[in-house]
Design an enzyme around this catalytic site. Structure first.
Site, PDB file in Angstrom:
ATOM      1  N   ASP A 294       0.874  -1.189   0.000  1.00 22.51           N
ATOM      2  CA  ASP A 294       0.000   0.000   0.000  1.00 22.51           C
ATOM      3  C   ASP A 294       0.905   1.232   0.000  1.00 22.51           C
ATOM      4  O   ASP A 294       1.802   1.307  -0.823  1.00 22.51           O
ATOM      5  CB  ASP A 294      -0.947  -0.057   1.205  1.00 22.51           C
ATOM      6  CG  ASP A 294      -2.214   0.769   0.984  1.00 22.51           C
ATOM      7  OD1 ASP A 294      -2.115   1.808   0.324  1.00 22.51           O
ATOM      8  OD2 ASP A 294      -3.289   0.396   1.466  1.00 22.51           O
ATOM      9  N   HIS A 328       1.665   2.000  -3.327  1.00 19.97           N
ATOM     10  CA  HIS A 328       0.674   2.854  -4.005  1.00 19.97           C
ATOM     11  C   HIS A 328       1.137   4.309  -3.995  1.00 19.97           C
ATOM     12  O   HIS A 328       1.015   5.018  -4.971  1.00 19.97           O
ATOM     13  CB  HIS A 328      -0.688   2.735  -3.330  1.00 19.97           C
ATOM     14  CG  HIS A 328      -1.304   1.390  -3.536  1.00 19.97           C
ATOM     15  ND1 HIS A 328      -2.454   1.006  -2.910  1.00 19.97           N
ATOM     16  CD2 HIS A 328      -0.926   0.335  -4.282  1.00 19.97           C
ATOM     17  CE1 HIS A 328      -2.765  -0.222  -3.275  1.00 19.97           C
ATOM     18  NE2 HIS A 328      -1.852  -0.644  -4.106  1.00 19.97           N
TER      19      HIS A 328
END
Lengths: 518, 321
Positions: A294, A328
């Site tokens: 993430d 991300h």
């Protein structure tokens, strides 16, 4: 170029070779300790292990055939070493060593260390205490169980007997909710160093914690490392990997250092952010490598309830000489930022293969305390980052994020629910092999971004650029090779911004009050 | 967590077998079915689930169409539709179990099977859009603006509305739920002096139902939208304290308080004992003359009894089994 001592313990030291590169040095170099060659390094920040307590050291380095300056220091005094094997830990990868290690920690006097020698130690949750050095030797692995039943729970809120106060322990995504205790957990402790060449392994897979990750089963998933109301905490050298959820989660804590830490989670793992300081003050992240599923670093300050009650932003944070890849966002601010974020400086870093470089995630409803101010990026190299800069004021990945209130592009009345962004600054940044867009910046129409500066920025796009979605918001469709797409800004400053290879207009500005451009 | 009472449950099962339940009496049906759903959750006794499902199937055809005409603007439609959400969830669980058991062989076909109960819930949830409201936005039961009706109406409507939004509505209208509850709380605050007035006995009944509404709505809301969750909890505590200060006693209140303790909205240490004593006394009486109770009295007793059986530990590791 200068050699500097960053920090030291009784058994280790960290040095920095300044002006030698970003995270990696431009060439490898030799390190000499007390006149003897000790190690070779290709990193700006380097840890040295195997030192002895209370001893004078002189360290120098030879870079490109030239000696740099010498630094002198004395390692810290150490009273005793508590070897966890002496406390009954097996380190065989089978036996539950939680109690033995916990016993060693609780028994540790001041100026001493708990030593975990080579071996695999199966544990559930270990709790830190004040005045502790936890030293994980090379080859030592704290390997976590993954069965829920083995983990204690940190209740979100415990109400006082007189029903007037509350005690918050657990936290999940910005709210005070019941959470399984972290693998390494600190509650109200101070003066802790977790150091060494060893590993903390969450052992998570898609058959355990990453299965149905958005579902609360008994309690929310544990962190790998969670500290709540702690001070003077240093994590140094160790590798942390395969975290059940956010990897390192300092919460309402201050004076924190993360130095030469390696954070590794699979690229497809769920919500495994690298480091998420939440309502923390004075945070240094130095020489740290982060590759996760993430956001690499996600700076937070809670959702509405915690923000209103305690009003503590995350502030005074420095990220320097770090390498972020395969996440991300390299450095994200949000989305739980209801108490605001201020004075965050990211310098001399390397971002590789992340979806975004800077990623701001906010939305209506975060509230008027959610003020983002003085967030600056300087001297950053980005390579193969899909969109280097994304500021999204319509972030929809929330339980109630896809509502009309969050998503509408029409101006709404400014009220207690409206967040704001004051100053964002980007200087001396080289972004090569961009894909989706150079920058995708969206303020709120009713509360524009006050000041956004791009200075000495170079964007170059990948020849085989892939299309993608720049921001998680309604109306942001897949695109490719866009330039700077900016909207809802009061003052946009563009100085020496070079955009090579984008398709269409280099700068698409909508609802921008003033543009200063050279 | 209390032990199951074999005598009482024997009488409950006898009741379910022997008495006729009138489909048209929607409020009564919903009360009975709701209490049995709680009893099924607490005991896992299939007899209760089977009874509920048989009754649900009287309202919903196999294709998901609704085989009943509800009275216009009566909030009891939402009270009953919350029962249909239970049926919908059960259908989904059974489907998931079948898919898991098929080891992939027919899983694609199984996944395509439509859930008729969900279809019915979606149809009936449309009534949320046309339900008449007060000027401040509160759902009205048959256009009544009386405070007692607004409080009782909250019990009928908001647990369903929140449950629907959590499971099927994408939490889009959480703001509407909490906005309505905010307004109802204002109505309650303005009228709560009536709690201690004997001539206003029905207000105490309605306030108890309102307490149930708050805890039931909180229970089905997403904790992740914590502002809403916590606001419901805060209102619940206010109402419970008022009821206790006015020395109100009743099984709805016992149910609400015991549930509040289980969900950590209230201190068990401070609140549970009085309600358990009231419940145990009621159960003792019911063991003697349960048959003479009205359907709604039976339903309320079963509701409170079921709550007392629930694992008092909030973190229920039995869920993992």
């Amino acid at each position: 170029m200068e050699l500097k001592l960053v920090t030291n313990t009784a058994r280790s030291a960290v040095i920095e070779l300044t002006e030698s590169g970003k995270y990696y040095t431009e060439q490898s170099y030799d390190i000499y300790v007390n006149g003897e060659k000790f190690a070779e390094s290709n990193k700006v920040i380097t840890s040295l292990y195997g030192l002895t307590p209370d001893t004078e050291y002189e360290i120098t380095a030879e870079y490109a055939g030239k000696k740099v300056n010498t630094i002198s220091f004395r390692t810290n005094y150490e009273y005793v070493t508590l070897n966890v094997r002496d406390f009954g830990a097996y380190g065989d990868g089978v036996h539950d060593d939680t109690n033995a290690i916990q016993c060693a920690i609780m028994a540790c006097p001041k100026d001493s260390r708990v030593y975990v020698p080579e071996g695999v130690y199966k544990i559930s949750s270990i709790f830190l205490k004040s005045n502790l050095v936890l030293d994980l030797a090379k080859g030592a692995v704290l390997s976590a169980f993954t069965e829920r039943e083995k983990f204690p729970i940190l209740p979100g809120i415990i109400e006082s007997y007189d029903e007037k106060e509350e005690y918050n322990l657990g936290s999940w995504e910005g709210n005070p909710l019941d959470t399984f205790s972290a693998i390494l957990c600190g509650l109200n402790v101070e003066n802790v160093v977790i150091t060494g060449e060893g590993t903390v392994d969450g052992c998570t897979s898609f058959e355990n914690w990453w299965h149905n990750p958005k579902e609360r089963v008994i309690a929310w998933r544990p962190r790998l490392f969670f500290i709540n109301h702690c001070e003077n905490i240093t994590m140094h050298g160790i590798t942390v990997q395969n975290s059940p959820s956010w990897t390192l989660h300092p919460y309402f804590s201050k004076h924190l250092k993360f130095i030469d830490v390696k954070i590794k989670n699979p690229a497809n793992s769920h919500n495994t952010d690298g480091l998420d300081p939440e309502s923390c003050e004075d945070v240094l992240v130095l020489g740290t490598y982060i590759s996760v599923g993430d956001d690499c670093i996600a700076i937070k300050s809670g959702k509405i309830y915690m923000a209103k009650k305690y009003q503590i932003p995350t502030s005074n944070m420095t990220v320097r000489q770090c390498c972020m890849r395969d996440g991300h966002g390299a450095v994200t601010v949000g989305s739980e930022i209801a108490a605001g974020v201020k004075n965050v400086h990211i310098t001399d870093c390397l971002f590789m293969n992340t979806d975004r470089g800077l990623r701001v995630k906010t939305r209506r409803g975060r509230g008027k305390l959610s003020v983002l101010d003085d967030i600056a990026f300087e001297n950053i190299d980005m390579d193969n980052v899909m969109t280097p800069f994304v500021v999204n004021s319509f972030y929809f990945c929330d339980p109630d994020g896809k509502t009309e209130y969050v998503g509408t592009k029409k101006p709404l009345p400014v009220d207690d629910r409206t967040p704001s962004i004051q100053s964002l600054s980007f200087k001396n940044i080289k972004a090569t092999n961009c894909h989706v867009a150079g920058a995708y910046i969206c303020g709120l129409p009713e509360k524009k971004i006050e000041k956004l500066t791009f200075e000495n920025i170079y964007f170059e796009y990948a020849k085989d650029a892939k299309s993608g979605v720049a921001a998680m918001m309604l109306g942001c469709d897949e695109s490719c090779k866009k330039g700077l797409v900016v909207s809802n800004i009061e003052n946009l400053i563009l100085r020496n911004v070079e955009i090579n290879g984008c398709e269409g207009e280099a700068v698409v500005a909508d609802n921008v009050d003033k543009i200063e451009r050279d | 967590m209390q032990c199951r009472n074999i005598i009482l449950e024997g009488k409950i099962k006898e009741w379910l077998k022997s008495e006729s339940f009138i489909k048209e009496n929607v409020t009564e049906q919903a009360a009975v079915l709701q209490s049995l759903i709680h009893l099924y959750h607490a005991t896992k006794d299939a007899a209760y689930k089977d009874f509920v499902m048989a009754k649900v199937d009287e309202y919903i055809k196999k294709d998901g169409s609704v085989d009943f005409t509800f009275e216009e603007q009566n909030l009891n439609v939402f009270y009953l539709t919350n029962i249909f959400i239970f049926a919908r969830n059960l259908f989904e669980e059974e489907k998931a179990a079948k898919i898991a058991a098929s080891c992939g062989a027919d899983s694609a076909d199984l996944a395509k099977i439509e859930n008729p109960y969900e279809k019915a819930v979606l149809i009936l949830a449309e009534k949320l859009n046309t339900q008449k409201r007060t000027k401040t936005g509160i759902f009205m039961n048959k256009e009544s603006k009386q405070p007692v009706d607004l409080l009782a109406g909250t019990y009928f409507s908001q647990p369903f509305y929140m449950n629907y939004e959590t499971i099927l509505g994408g939490k889009e209208r959480y703001n509407d739920v909490i906005a309505q509850v905010n307004q109802v709380q204002e109505v309650y605050e303005a009228e709560k002096a009536a709690l201690s007035q004997k001539e206003n006995a029905y207000f105490a009944v309605a306030a108890q139902m309102y307490a149930c509404a708050l805890i039931d709505t909180m229970a089905v809301s997403s904790q992740q939208v914590y502002e809403v969750y916590n606001q419901l909890r805060a209102y619940f505590k206010v109402v419970v304290k008022d009821l206790l200060n006015a020395d109100v006693k009743g099984l709805h209140m016992a149910y609400a308080i015991l549930k509040g303790c289980r969900l950590k909205a209230l201190h068990t240490e401070l609140y549970a004992d009085r309600e358990l004593a009231i419940l145990l006394e009621s159960i003792e009486n019911a063991e003697k003359d349960f048959a003479s109770y009205t359907q709604e009295q039976k339903a309320t007793l079963v509701l409170a009894y079921a709550e007392s059986l629930e694992n008092r530990a909030y973190q229920n590791y039995l869920e993992l089994k």
